[in-house]
Design a protein around this motif. Structure first.
Motif, mmCIF file in Angstrom:
data_model
loop_
_atom_site.group_PDB
_atom_site.id
_atom_site.type_symbol
_atom_site.label_atom_id
_atom_site.label_comp_id
_atom_site.label_asym_id
_atom_site.label_seq_id
_atom_site.Cartn_x
_atom_site.Cartn_y
_atom_site.Cartn_z
ATOM 1 N N THR A 114 0.865 -1.179 0.000
ATOM 2 C CA THR A 114 0.000 0.000 0.000
ATOM 3 C C THR A 114 0.897 1.223 0.000
ATOM 4 O OG1 THR A 114 -0.124 0.006 2.397
ATOM 5 C CG2 THR A 114 -1.905 -1.116 1.220
ATOM 6 N N LYS A 115 0.506 2.232 -0.733
ATOM 7 C CA LYS A 115 1.301 3.450 -0.844
ATOM 8 C C LYS A 115 1.175 4.255 0.440
ATOM 9 C CE LYS A 115 2.095 7.356 -3.854
ATOM 10 N NZ LYS A 115 1.698 8.066 -5.053
ATOM 11 N N ASN A 116 2.306 4.801 0.896
ATOM 12 C CA ASN A 116 2.306 5.624 2.101
ATOM 13 C C ASN A 116 1.726 6.993 1.744
ATOM 14 O OD1 ASN A 116 2.759 6.927 4.482
ATOM 15 N ND2 ASN A 116 4.970 6.614 4.515
ATOM 16 N N ALA A 117 0.570 7.307 2.278
ATOM 17 C CA ALA A 117 -0.095 8.566 1.943
ATOM 18 C C ALA A 117 0.552 9.753 2.649
ATOM 19 C CB ALA A 117 -1.568 8.480 2.319
ATOM 20 N N ASN A 118 1.317 9.520 3.718
ATOM 21 C CA ASN A 118 1.924 10.617 4.470
ATOM 22 C C ASN A 118 3.244 11.083 3.878
ATOM 23 O OD1 ASN A 118 -0.170 10.549 6.321
ATOM 24 N ND2 ASN A 118 0.861 9.004 7.577
ATOM 25 N N ARG A 119 3.804 10.325 2.949
ATOM 26 C CA ARG A 119 5.089 10.691 2.372
ATOM 27 C C ARG A 119 4.901 11.803 1.352
ATOM 28 N NH1 ARG A 119 9.431 6.760 -0.587
ATOM 29 N NH2 ARG A 119 10.890 8.414 -1.085
ATOM 30 N N ARG A 120 5.703 12.845 1.499
ATOM 31 C CA ARG A 120 5.618 13.972 0.585
ATOM 32 C C ARG A 120 6.799 13.937 -0.369
ATOM 33 N NH1 ARG A 120 5.339 19.259 3.780
ATOM 34 N NH2 ARG A 120 5.201 20.037 1.665
ATOM 35 N N THR A 121 6.557 14.308 -1.603
ATOM 36 C CA THR A 121 7.641 14.368 -2.568
ATOM 37 C C THR A 121 8.369 15.697 -2.421
ATOM 38 O OG1 THR A 121 6.174 15.300 -4.236
ATOM 39 C CG2 THR A 121 6.432 12.905 -4.207
ATOM 40 N N LYS A 122 9.666 15.683 -2.734
ATOM 41 C CA LYS A 122 10.488 16.891 -2.632
ATOM 42 C C LYS A 122 10.988 17.252 -4.017
ATOM 43 C CE LYS A 122 12.232 15.371 1.822
ATOM 44 N NZ LYS A 122 13.403 14.917 2.538
ATOM 45 N N ASN A 123 11.025 18.544 -4.288
ATOM 46 C CA ASN A 123 11.582 18.960 -5.566
ATOM 47 C C ASN A 123 13.103 19.026 -5.461
ATOM 48 O OD1 ASN A 123 12.075 21.300 -4.187
ATOM 49 N ND2 ASN A 123 10.530 22.503 -5.241
ATOM 50 N N LEU A 124 13.766 19.224 -6.582
ATOM 51 C CA LEU A 124 15.224 19.192 -6.635
ATOM 52 C C LEU A 124 15.841 20.274 -5.760
ATOM 53 C CD1 LEU A 124 17.785 18.001 -7.861
ATOM 54 C CD2 LEU A 124 17.528 19.601 -9.733
ATOM 55 N N LYS A 125 15.257 21.455 -5.748
ATOM 56 C CA LYS A 125 15.807 22.553 -4.958
ATOM 57 C C LYS A 125 15.814 22.202 -3.476
ATOM 58 C CE LYS A 125 15.232 27.486 -4.201
ATOM 59 N NZ LYS A 125 14.425 28.668 -4.510
ATOM 60 N N THR A 126 14.755 21.583 -2.998
ATOM 61 C CA THR A 126 14.680 21.190 -1.592
ATOM 62 C C THR A 126 15.725 20.132 -1.268
ATOM 63 O OG1 THR A 126 12.307 21.617 -1.674
ATOM 64 C CG2 THR A 126 13.114 20.348 0.191
ATOM 65 N N VAL A 127 15.879 19.148 -2.144
ATOM 66 C CA VAL A 127 16.852 18.079 -1.910
ATOM 67 C C VAL A 127 18.268 18.653 -1.865
ATOM 68 C CG1 VAL A 127 17.860 15.996 -2.911
ATOM 69 C CG2 VAL A 127 15.400 16.283 -2.870
ATOM 70 N N LEU A 128 18.614 19.535 -2.825
ATOM 71 C CA LEU A 128 19.950 20.128 -2.860
ATOM 72 C C LEU A 128 20.197 21.009 -1.636
ATOM 73 C CD1 LEU A 128 20.328 21.017 -6.629
ATOM 74 C CD2 LEU A 128 21.407 19.163 -5.371
#
Length: 185
Positions: free
Chosen positions: A42-56
């Motif tokens: 099941t997909k974790n609904a609480n996980r948020r994706t991060k854009n490249l700027k945030t990761v860097l």
């Protein structure tokens, strides 16, 4: 005479022949189970994706925190080495401790030299000693030439012919896209 292909071939009435699977059916994976697909996932609904700027940014902050921690550790070791050197100069009975302190300081100097070296992700690299490259405002290729009238950079004579036909407003737009204050003569 009937046209070719108009006669239908009659299917054999033999029931055993109808049940033999064709080669395509034998090689088909359509009905086989798919072990690579988990049924309990099941997909974790609480996980948020991060854009490249945030990761860097997070990576840069992590590296900065590590450098700061190493700097603090070096300062503590340097103070300890200074204290040990003071003790060693007054009491020369323990020669092994002075050798150990000397080797620590050389290792620390080596770590400090490595820390100042720019890496792929560090932004604190010194400016390049090479001259900046100029690119064509129209094509994006390297531009060895500049139009004296408009100030646009161009790659070859075919692009220059195009630049000569541009209106002053279009030339201003190209210069503005490059970030140059557009002054057209």
């Amino acid at each position: 005479m009937p046209p070719k292909g108009s006669t239908r071939k009659k299917a054999p009435n033999d029931p055993s022949a109808a049940q033999t699977p064709t080669l395509a059916e034998q090689l088909s994976f359509l009905h086989s189970p798919r072990p690579f697909k988990s049924l309990v996932y099941t997909k974790n609904a609480n996980r948020r994706t991060k854009n490249l700027k945030t990761v860097l940014t997070q990576e840069r902050e992590r590296e900065r925190a590590e450098r700061e921690q190493r700097r603090q550790d070096r300062e503590v070791l340097a103070r300890a080495a200074d204290d040990a050197m003071d003790v060693d100069t007054s009491n020369n009975t323990d020669k092994n401790s002075s050798v150990r302190v000397g080797s620590l300081s050389s290792k620390e100097l080596h770590v400090a030299a490595e820390e100042d070296m720019p890496t792929y992700t560090s932004i604190e690299a010194p400016p390049s000693l090479l001259p900046p490259r100029h690119y064509c405002d129209i094509t994006g290729l390297e531009a060895p030439y500049t139009d004296p009238k408009t100030g646009l950079r161009y790659h070859d004579k075919s692009v220059y012919e195009l630049i000569k036909g541009l209106s002053p407003s279009m030339a201003k737009d190209y210069l503005a896209a490059r970030g140059v204050n557009p002054i057209v003569k």
